[in-house]
Design a protein around this motif. Structure first.
Motif, PDB file in Angstrom:
ATOM      1  N   THR A   7       9.235  -6.437   5.445  1.00 20.69           N
ATOM      2  CA  THR A   7       9.424  -4.866   5.421  1.00 20.69           C
ATOM      3  C   THR A   7       9.729  -4.493   6.514  1.00 20.69           C
ATOM      4  O   THR A   7       9.516  -5.123   7.616  1.00 20.69           O
ATOM      5  CB  THR A   7       8.481  -4.254   4.705  1.00 20.69           C
ATOM      6  N   MET A   8      10.418  -3.273   6.891  1.00 18.96           N
ATOM      7  CA  MET A   8      10.512  -2.693   8.067  1.00 18.96           C
ATOM      8  C   MET A   8       9.300  -2.295   8.792  1.00 18.96           C
ATOM      9  O   MET A   8       9.213  -2.075  10.054  1.00 18.96           O
ATOM     10  CB  MET A   8      11.546  -1.304   7.844  1.00 18.96           C
ATOM     11  N   ASN A   9       8.092  -2.322   8.097  1.00 27.10           N
ATOM     12  CA  ASN A   9       6.731  -2.134   8.776  1.00 27.10           C
ATOM     13  C   ASN A   9       6.707  -3.332   9.647  1.00 27.10           C
ATOM     14  O   ASN A   9       5.734  -3.120  10.617  1.00 27.10           O
ATOM     15  CB  ASN A   9       5.638  -1.930   7.828  1.00 27.10           C
ATOM     16  N   TYR A  10       7.266  -4.386   9.681  1.00 27.61           N
ATOM     17  CA  TYR A  10       7.152  -5.558  10.528  1.00 27.61           C
ATOM     18  C   TYR A  10       8.448  -5.781  11.530  1.00 27.61           C
ATOM     19  O   TYR A  10       8.506  -6.715  12.009  1.00 27.61           O
ATOM     20  CB  TYR A  10       7.241  -6.826   9.680  1.00 27.61           C
ATOM     21  N   ASP A  11       9.076  -4.514  11.738  1.00 25.23           N
ATOM     22  CA  ASP A  11      10.299  -4.486  12.753  1.00 25.23           C
ATOM     23  C   ASP A  11       9.833  -5.225  14.030  1.00 25.23           C
ATOM     24  O   ASP A  11      10.502  -6.217  14.194  1.00 25.23           O
ATOM     25  CB  ASP A  11      10.686  -3.088  12.835  1.00 25.23           C
ATOM     26  N   LYS A  12       9.024  -4.696  14.778  1.00 21.33           N
ATOM     27  CA  LYS A  12       8.420  -5.324  16.038  1.00 21.33           C
ATOM     28  C   LYS A  12       8.125  -6.868  16.326  1.00 21.33           C
ATOM     29  O   LYS A  12       8.594  -7.342  16.871  1.00 21.33           O
ATOM     30  CB  LYS A  12       7.390  -4.490  16.609  1.00 21.33           C
ATOM     31  N   GLN A  13       7.462  -7.002  14.959  1.00 17.15           N
ATOM     32  CA  GLN A  13       6.893  -8.544  15.033  1.00 17.15           C
ATOM     33  C   GLN A  13       8.215  -9.282  14.593  1.00 17.15           C
ATOM     34  O   GLN A  13       8.405 -10.407  15.006  1.00 17.15           O
ATOM     35  CB  GLN A  13       5.960  -8.571  13.682  1.00 17.15           C
ATOM     36  N   ILE A  14       9.208  -8.785  13.749  1.00 18.71           N
ATOM     37  CA  ILE A  14      10.333  -9.492  13.526  1.00 18.71           C
ATOM     38  C   ILE A  14      11.150  -9.982  14.457  1.00 18.71           C
ATOM     39  O   ILE A  14      11.591 -11.052  14.766  1.00 18.71           O
ATOM     40  CB  ILE A  14      11.307  -8.923  12.340  1.00 18.71           C
ATOM     41  N   GLN A  15      11.411  -8.813  15.494  1.00 14.56           N
ATOM     42  CA  GLN A  15      12.051  -9.109  16.524  1.00 14.56           C
ATOM     43  C   GLN A  15      11.269  -9.698  17.581  1.00 14.56           C
ATOM     44  O   GLN A  15      12.125 -10.645  18.584  1.00 14.56           O
ATOM     45  CB  GLN A  15      12.526  -7.625  17.358  1.00 14.56           C
ATOM     46  N   ALA A  16      10.066  -9.649  17.678  1.00 15.76           N
ATOM     47  CA  ALA A  16       9.295 -10.545  18.787  1.00 15.76           C
ATOM     48  C   ALA A  16       9.552 -12.026  18.160  1.00 15.76           C
ATOM     49  O   ALA A  16       9.719 -13.097  18.999  1.00 15.76           O
ATOM     50  CB  ALA A  16       8.081 -10.248  18.646  1.00 15.76           C
ATOM     51  N   HIS A  39      19.148  -5.776  15.113  1.00 19.98           N
ATOM     52  CA  HIS A  39      18.496  -4.781  14.280  1.00 19.98           C
ATOM     53  C   HIS A  39      17.888  -5.209  13.041  1.00 19.98           C
ATOM     54  O   HIS A  39      18.710  -5.569  12.209  1.00 19.98           O
ATOM     55  CB  HIS A  39      19.343  -3.391  14.192  1.00 19.98           C
ATOM     56  N   THR A  40      16.617  -5.048  13.067  1.00 21.53           N
ATOM     57  CA  THR A  40      15.921  -5.726  11.809  1.00 21.53           C
ATOM     58  C   THR A  40      16.484  -5.027  10.632  1.00 21.53           C
ATOM     59  O   THR A  40      16.611  -5.595   9.472  1.00 21.53           O
ATOM     60  CB  THR A  40      14.416  -5.395  11.831  1.00 21.53           C
ATOM     61  N   GLY A  41      16.849  -3.726  10.531  1.00 17.83           N
ATOM     62  CA  GLY A  41      17.374  -3.291   9.293  1.00 17.83           C
ATOM     63  C   GLY A  41      18.570  -3.784   8.865  1.00 17.83           C
ATOM     64  O   GLY A  41      18.729  -3.881   7.582  1.00 17.83           O
ATOM     65  N   ASP A  42      19.441  -4.408   9.781  1.00 20.04           N
ATOM     66  CA  ASP A  42      20.854  -5.108   9.349  1.00 20.04           C
ATOM     67  C   ASP A  42      20.304  -6.196   8.458  1.00 20.04           C
ATOM     68  O   ASP A  42      21.129  -6.700   7.562  1.00 20.04           O
ATOM     69  CB  ASP A  42      21.592  -5.354  10.378  1.00 20.04           C
ATOM     70  N   TRP A  43      19.269  -7.103   9.092  1.00 15.75           N
ATOM     71  CA  TRP A  43      19.074  -8.260   8.430  1.00 15.75           C
ATOM     72  C   TRP A  43      18.307  -8.008   7.221  1.00 15.75           C
ATOM     73  O   TRP A  43      18.425  -8.907   6.312  1.00 15.75           O
ATOM     74  CB  TRP A  43      17.835  -8.988   9.250  1.00 15.75           C
ATOM     75  N   MET A  44      17.298  -6.943   7.257  1.00 13.84           N
ATOM     76  CA  MET A  44      16.765  -6.499   5.779  1.00 13.84           C
ATOM     77  C   MET A  44      18.052  -6.002   4.680  1.00 13.84           C
ATOM     78  O   MET A  44      17.758  -6.528   3.597  1.00 13.84           O
ATOM     79  CB  MET A  44      16.107  -5.297   5.971  1.00 13.84           C
ATOM     80  N   ASP A  45      18.870  -5.609   5.137  1.00 13.22           N
ATOM     81  CA  ASP A  45      20.179  -5.326   4.238  1.00 13.22           C
ATOM     82  C   ASP A  45      20.926  -6.493   3.626  1.00 13.22           C
ATOM     83  O   ASP A  45      20.911  -6.802   2.502  1.00 13.22           O
ATOM     84  CB  ASP A  45      21.180  -4.443   4.871  1.00 13.22           C
ATOM     85  N   GLN A  46      20.889  -7.635   4.637  1.00  9.03           N
ATOM     86  CA  GLN A  46      21.498  -8.768   4.002  1.00  9.03           C
ATOM     87  C   GLN A  46      20.495  -9.457   3.104  1.00  9.03           C
ATOM     88  O   GLN A  46      20.876 -10.112   2.123  1.00  9.03           O
ATOM     89  CB  GLN A  46      21.793  -9.800   5.405  1.00  9.03           C
ATOM     90  N   ASP A  74      -1.806  -9.332  13.340  1.00 10.32           N
ATOM     91  CA  ASP A  74      -0.469  -9.176  12.631  1.00 10.32           C
ATOM     92  C   ASP A  74       0.610  -9.770  12.820  1.00 10.32           C
ATOM     93  O   ASP A  74       1.802  -9.147  13.121  1.00 10.32           O
ATOM     94  CB  ASP A  74      -0.348  -7.474  12.595  1.00 10.32           C
ATOM     95  N   LYS A  75       0.919 -10.894  13.503  1.00  9.55           N
ATOM     96  CA  LYS A  75       1.713 -11.731  14.329  1.00  9.55           C
ATOM     97  C   LYS A  75       2.494 -12.483  13.093  1.00  9.55           C
ATOM     98  O   LYS A  75       1.608 -13.138  12.346  1.00  9.55           O
ATOM     99  CB  LYS A  75       1.342 -12.455  15.309  1.00  9.55           C
ATOM    100  N   ILE A  76       3.772 -12.576  13.309  1.00  3.92           N
ATOM    101  CA  ILE A  76       4.645 -13.444  12.379  1.00  3.92           C
ATOM    102  C   ILE A  76       4.694 -14.806  12.929  1.00  3.92           C
ATOM    103  O   ILE A  76       5.217 -14.898  13.995  1.00  3.92           O
ATOM    104  CB  ILE A  76       5.871 -12.949  12.036  1.00  3.92           C
ATOM    105  N   VAL A  77       3.878 -15.704  12.161  1.00  9.17           N
ATOM    106  CA  VAL A  77       3.756 -17.074  12.843  1.00  9.17           C
ATOM    107  C   VAL A  77       4.949 -17.944  12.352  1.00  9.17           C
ATOM    108  O   VAL A  77       5.204 -19.153  12.610  1.00  9.17           O
ATOM    109  CB  VAL A  77       2.452 -17.719  12.574  1.00  9.17           C
TER     110      VAL A  77
END
Length: 172
Positions: A7-16, A39-46, A74-77
């Protein structure tokens, strides 16, 4: 640990996560086109478009994307993707599932945990036998697949990338 759709709540973690792979030169298997999206939003749209057959681009199959989050920080591993069914190309080479673990988080058992947690989701999609492949040099991925019940079937050559892929099946 939690397995969830991003979700976009994880924008910073996705980009990291993305940035760590870009810096390490890793392949980002099971991430869709995350490498391409600043931009995470573009990935989420896909990802949203790929959820349904009617919005999945021609030549592709519907898929569901998951992130694997360590709750303590809260890190995406890792990320893992289920392809809902196989077209000829996926059936020959890549299978139902692709996954990656963040380079700094490897050798901690996360891939095996992720795969174990996503297999019931495959079953819920009506997949009774899951195909997963890995390059022969990736001993960690091979162990992950076998630990989750993977049985070796064959090795195929993907000519356009000049690589070999070992194919494994997991009965659900």
């Amino acid at each position: 640990m939690k397995l969830m759709e991003p979700t976009m709540n994880y924008d910073k973690q996705i980009q990291a996560f993305r940035q760590e792979f870009l810096l390490s030169g890793g392949s980002m298997d099971g991430c869709g086109s995350l490498r391409s999206f600043e931009h995470t939003g573009d990935w989420m749209d896909q990802l949203e478009a790929y959820k349904k057959p009617e919005t999945t681009p021609p030549g592709h199959v519907p898929m569901t994307q998951y992130i694997y989050v360590r709750e303590s920080d809260d890190k995406i591993v890792g990320v893992i993707q289920i392809r809902h069914y196989l077209n000829d190309y996926l059936e020959k080479y890549f299978g139902h599932i692709g996954y990656s673990v963040c380079p700094s988080e490897r050798r901690k058992g996360y891939a095996a945990q992720m795969l174990k947690r996503v297999l019931p989701e495959c079953k819920a999609l009506g997949i009774d036998k899951v195909l997963i492949s890995c390059v022969p040099e990736n001993e960690g991925s091979r162990r992950t697949i076998v630990k989750n019940g993977g049985v070796y079937e064959s090795t195929v050559r993907l000519e356009e990338e000049d690589i070999y892929l070992e194919r494994y099946w997991i009965e659900l």
